[in-house]
Design a protein around this motif. Structure first.
Motif, mmCIF file in Angstrom:
data_model
loop_
_atom_site.group_PDB
_atom_site.id
_atom_site.type_symbol
_atom_site.label_atom_id
_atom_site.label_comp_id
_atom_site.label_asym_id
_atom_site.label_seq_id
_atom_site.Cartn_x
_atom_site.Cartn_y
_atom_site.Cartn_z
ATOM 1 N N ALA A 284 -6.935 4.388 1.062
ATOM 2 C CA ALA A 284 -7.294 5.567 0.263
ATOM 3 C C ALA A 284 -7.792 6.694 1.167
ATOM 4 C CB ALA A 284 -8.356 5.205 -0.772
ATOM 5 N N TYR A 285 -8.609 6.345 2.159
ATOM 6 C CA TYR A 285 -9.141 7.356 3.082
ATOM 7 C C TYR A 285 -8.013 7.992 3.899
ATOM 8 C CZ TYR A 285 -12.168 9.468 6.586
ATOM 9 O OH TYR A 285 -12.801 10.361 7.413
ATOM 10 N N LEU A 286 -7.142 7.149 4.456
ATOM 11 C CA LEU A 286 -6.040 7.658 5.266
ATOM 12 C C LEU A 286 -5.069 8.478 4.424
ATOM 13 C CD1 LEU A 286 -4.606 7.862 7.961
ATOM 14 C CD2 LEU A 286 -3.511 5.660 7.473
ATOM 15 N N ASP A 287 -4.772 8.022 3.224
ATOM 16 C CA ASP A 287 -3.866 8.757 2.345
ATOM 17 C C ASP A 287 -4.434 10.136 2.019
ATOM 18 O OD1 ASP A 287 -1.402 8.847 0.781
ATOM 19 O OD2 ASP A 287 -2.707 8.764 -0.987
ATOM 20 N N ALA A 288 -5.752 10.207 1.789
ATOM 21 C CA ALA A 288 -6.384 11.502 1.513
ATOM 22 C C ALA A 288 -6.279 12.420 2.724
ATOM 23 C CB ALA A 288 -7.853 11.299 1.126
ATOM 24 N N LYS A 289 -6.505 11.877 3.916
ATOM 25 C CA LYS A 289 -6.387 12.678 5.145
ATOM 26 C C LYS A 289 -4.961 13.187 5.326
ATOM 27 C CE LYS A 289 -10.457 12.574 7.056
ATOM 28 N NZ LYS A 289 -11.208 13.811 7.254
ATOM 29 N N MET A 290 -4.002 12.313 5.093
ATOM 30 C CA MET A 290 -2.599 12.694 5.248
ATOM 31 C C MET A 290 -2.217 13.765 4.229
ATOM 32 S SD MET A 290 -0.930 8.972 6.129
ATOM 33 C CE MET A 290 0.743 9.559 6.425
ATOM 34 N N ASN A 291 -2.702 13.639 3.006
ATOM 35 C CA ASN A 291 -2.405 14.641 1.980
ATOM 36 C C ASN A 291 -3.045 15.984 2.312
ATOM 37 O OD1 ASN A 291 -0.645 13.696 -0.232
ATOM 38 N ND2 ASN A 291 -2.125 12.024 -0.310
ATOM 39 N N GLU A 292 -4.251 15.969 2.881
ATOM 40 C CA GLU A 292 -4.891 17.222 3.329
ATOM 41 C C GLU A 292 -4.011 17.943 4.338
ATOM 42 O OE1 GLU A 292 -8.771 16.760 5.089
ATOM 43 O OE2 GLU A 292 -9.521 15.641 3.365
ATOM 44 N N VAL B 144 0.857 -1.175 0.000
ATOM 45 C CA VAL B 144 0.000 0.000 0.000
ATOM 46 C C VAL B 144 0.896 1.228 0.000
ATOM 47 C CG1 VAL B 144 -1.870 -1.199 1.198
ATOM 48 C CG2 VAL B 144 -0.197 0.089 2.528
ATOM 49 N N SER B 145 0.338 2.340 -0.429
ATOM 50 C CA SER B 145 1.108 3.579 -0.500
ATOM 51 C C SER B 145 0.409 4.669 0.289
ATOM 52 C CB SER B 145 1.261 3.999 -1.960
ATOM 53 O OG SER B 145 1.971 5.214 -2.043
ATOM 54 N N LEU B 146 1.161 5.283 1.194
ATOM 55 C CA LEU B 146 0.684 6.424 1.975
ATOM 56 C C LEU B 146 1.701 7.550 1.842
ATOM 57 C CD1 LEU B 146 -0.390 4.455 5.164
ATOM 58 C CD2 LEU B 146 -1.935 5.590 3.564
ATOM 59 N N LEU B 147 1.239 8.677 1.383
ATOM 60 C CA LEU B 147 2.120 9.838 1.149
ATOM 61 C C LEU B 147 3.311 9.471 0.274
ATOM 62 C CD1 LEU B 147 2.415 11.942 4.429
ATOM 63 C CD2 LEU B 147 1.137 12.466 2.369
ATOM 64 N N GLY B 148 3.076 8.600 -0.692
ATOM 65 C CA GLY B 148 4.136 8.229 -1.615
ATOM 66 C C GLY B 148 5.103 7.187 -1.081
ATOM 67 N N ARG B 149 4.925 6.751 0.149
ATOM 68 C CA ARG B 149 5.777 5.703 0.714
ATOM 69 C C ARG B 149 5.036 4.371 0.627
ATOM 70 N NH1 ARG B 149 8.466 8.001 6.272
ATOM 71 N NH2 ARG B 149 9.690 9.648 5.306
ATOM 72 N N ILE C 138 2.632 13.876 10.309
ATOM 73 C CA ILE C 138 1.421 13.910 9.496
ATOM 74 C C ILE C 138 0.578 12.673 9.790
ATOM 75 C CG2 ILE C 138 0.553 13.729 7.123
ATOM 76 C CD1 ILE C 138 2.937 15.542 6.301
ATOM 77 N N ALA C 139 1.228 11.508 9.905
ATOM 78 C CA ALA C 139 0.511 10.269 10.207
ATOM 79 C C ALA C 139 -0.174 10.351 11.570
ATOM 80 C CB ALA C 139 1.463 9.078 10.159
ATOM 81 N N VAL C 140 0.504 10.904 12.558
ATOM 82 C CA VAL C 140 -0.084 11.044 13.893
ATOM 83 C C VAL C 140 -1.280 11.986 13.851
ATOM 84 C CG1 VAL C 140 0.307 11.918 16.232
ATOM 85 C CG2 VAL C 140 2.008 10.440 15.153
ATOM 86 N N MET C 141 -1.150 13.103 13.161
ATOM 87 C CA MET C 141 -2.261 14.050 13.065
ATOM 88 C C MET C 141 -3.446 13.424 12.321
ATOM 89 S SD MET C 141 -1.394 16.578 14.826
ATOM 90 C CE MET C 141 -2.813 17.573 14.466
ATOM 91 N N ALA C 142 -3.174 12.670 11.260
ATOM 92 C CA ALA C 142 -4.244 12.001 10.523
ATOM 93 C C ALA C 142 -4.929 10.965 11.417
ATOM 94 C CB ALA C 142 -3.694 11.340 9.261
#
Length: 103
Positions: free
Chosen positions: A34-42, A10-15, A55-59
Protein backbone atom coordinates in the motif's frame (compact mmCIF):
# COMPACT_ATOMS: atom_id res chain seq x y z
CA UNK A 1 10.64 -18.18 4.38
CA UNK A 2 9.45 -21.60 5.46
CA UNK A 3 8.65 -24.42 3.09
CA UNK A 4 4.94 -23.86 3.69
CA UNK A 5 5.10 -20.35 2.23
CA UNK A 6 2.29 -19.22 0.00
CA UNK A 7 2.06 -16.74 -2.81
CA UNK A 8 0.04 -13.59 -2.45
CA UNK A 9 -1.25 -11.43 -5.29
CA UNK A 10 -0.47 -7.76 -4.89
CA UNK A 11 -1.25 -4.80 -7.11
CA UNK A 12 1.09 -1.92 -7.90
CA UNK A 13 -0.03 0.76 -10.35
CA UNK A 14 -2.84 -1.52 -11.44
CA UNK A 15 -0.49 -4.39 -12.31
CA UNK A 16 -0.79 -7.67 -10.43
CA UNK A 17 2.27 -9.46 -9.08
CA UNK A 18 2.60 -12.78 -7.24
CA UNK A 19 4.86 -12.61 -4.21
CA UNK A 20 5.98 -15.45 -1.94
CA UNK A 21 4.97 -14.68 1.63
CA UNK A 22 4.52 -16.56 4.90
CA UNK A 23 1.13 -16.17 6.56
CA UNK A 24 2.64 -14.34 9.53
CA UNK A 25 4.24 -11.76 7.23
CA UNK A 26 1.19 -11.11 5.06
CA UNK A 27 -0.08 -8.06 6.96
CA UNK A 28 3.26 -6.27 6.87
CA UNK A 29 3.66 -7.13 3.19
CA UNK A 30 0.26 -5.63 2.42
CA UNK A 31 1.20 -2.47 4.34
CA UNK A 32 4.42 -2.22 2.32
CA UNK A 33 2.48 -2.73 -0.92
CA UNK A 34 0.00 0.00 0.00
CA UNK A 35 2.84 2.40 0.87
CA UNK A 36 4.77 1.67 -2.32
CA UNK A 37 1.65 1.86 -4.48
CA UNK A 38 0.84 5.28 -3.00
CA UNK A 39 4.39 6.49 -3.71
CA UNK A 40 4.22 5.20 -7.27
CA UNK A 41 0.84 6.86 -7.84
CA UNK A 42 2.22 10.18 -6.52
CA UNK A 43 5.03 10.01 -9.07
CA UNK A 44 2.68 9.06 -11.89
CA UNK A 45 0.26 11.88 -11.03
CA UNK A 46 3.10 14.40 -11.03
CA UNK A 47 3.46 13.52 -14.72
CA UNK A 48 7.22 13.98 -14.93
CA UNK A 49 8.08 10.27 -15.17
CA UNK A 50 6.52 7.92 -17.67
CA UNK A 51 6.49 4.12 -17.72
CA UNK A 52 5.87 1.73 -14.86
CA UNK A 53 9.51 0.64 -14.64
CA UNK A 54 10.81 4.20 -14.34
CA UNK A 55 8.10 5.06 -11.82
CA UNK A 56 9.08 1.99 -9.78
CA UNK A 57 12.74 3.02 -9.81
CA UNK A 58 11.90 6.57 -8.73
CA UNK A 59 9.63 5.27 -5.95
CA UNK A 60 12.39 2.90 -4.79
CA UNK A 61 14.85 5.80 -4.68
CA UNK A 62 12.40 7.92 -2.68
CA UNK A 63 11.73 5.13 -0.18
CA UNK A 64 15.47 4.40 0.16
CA UNK A 65 16.10 8.11 0.75
CA UNK A 66 13.45 8.17 3.50
CA UNK A 67 14.96 5.08 5.13
CA UNK A 68 18.49 6.50 5.05
CA UNK A 69 17.20 9.79 6.45
CA UNK A 70 15.83 7.92 9.44
CA UNK A 71 19.01 5.87 9.88
CA UNK A 72 21.33 8.84 9.50
CA UNK A 73 19.58 11.06 12.00
CA UNK A 74 17.26 13.34 10.07
CA UNK A 75 14.38 11.30 11.45
CA UNK A 76 13.60 8.83 14.21
CA UNK A 77 16.16 6.02 14.38
CA UNK A 78 14.32 2.90 15.52
CA UNK A 79 17.50 0.84 15.83
CA UNK A 80 19.15 3.35 18.12
CA UNK A 81 15.98 3.69 20.19
CA UNK A 82 15.91 -0.09 20.67
CA UNK A 83 19.55 -0.05 21.81
CA UNK A 84 18.85 2.73 24.31
CA UNK A 85 15.77 0.94 25.63
CA UNK A 86 17.79 -2.23 26.06
CA UNK A 87 20.46 -0.34 28.02
CA UNK A 88 17.81 1.25 30.23
CA UNK A 89 16.19 -2.15 30.79
CA UNK A 90 19.55 -3.58 31.89
CA UNK A 91 20.02 -0.74 34.38
CA UNK A 92 16.52 -1.27 35.77
CA UNK A 93 17.14 -5.01 36.11
CA UNK A 94 20.38 -4.32 37.99
CA UNK A 95 18.65 -1.85 40.30
CA UNK A 96 15.83 -4.31 41.01
CA UNK A 97 18.36 -7.06 41.74
CA UNK A 98 20.07 -4.79 44.31
CA UNK A 99 16.69 -4.04 45.93
CA UNK A 100 15.83 -7.72 46.16
CA UNK A 101 19.10 -8.39 47.98
CA UNK A 102 18.14 -5.85 50.65
CA UNK A 103 15.09 -7.83 51.72
Amino acid sequence: MSEGGKTVEVSLLGRTYRVACDDDERESLMQAVAYLDAKMNEIRKAGKVMGAERIAVMAALNVAHELLGVRLGSGFDVGRAKQRLSAIESKIDAAIAKQENLF
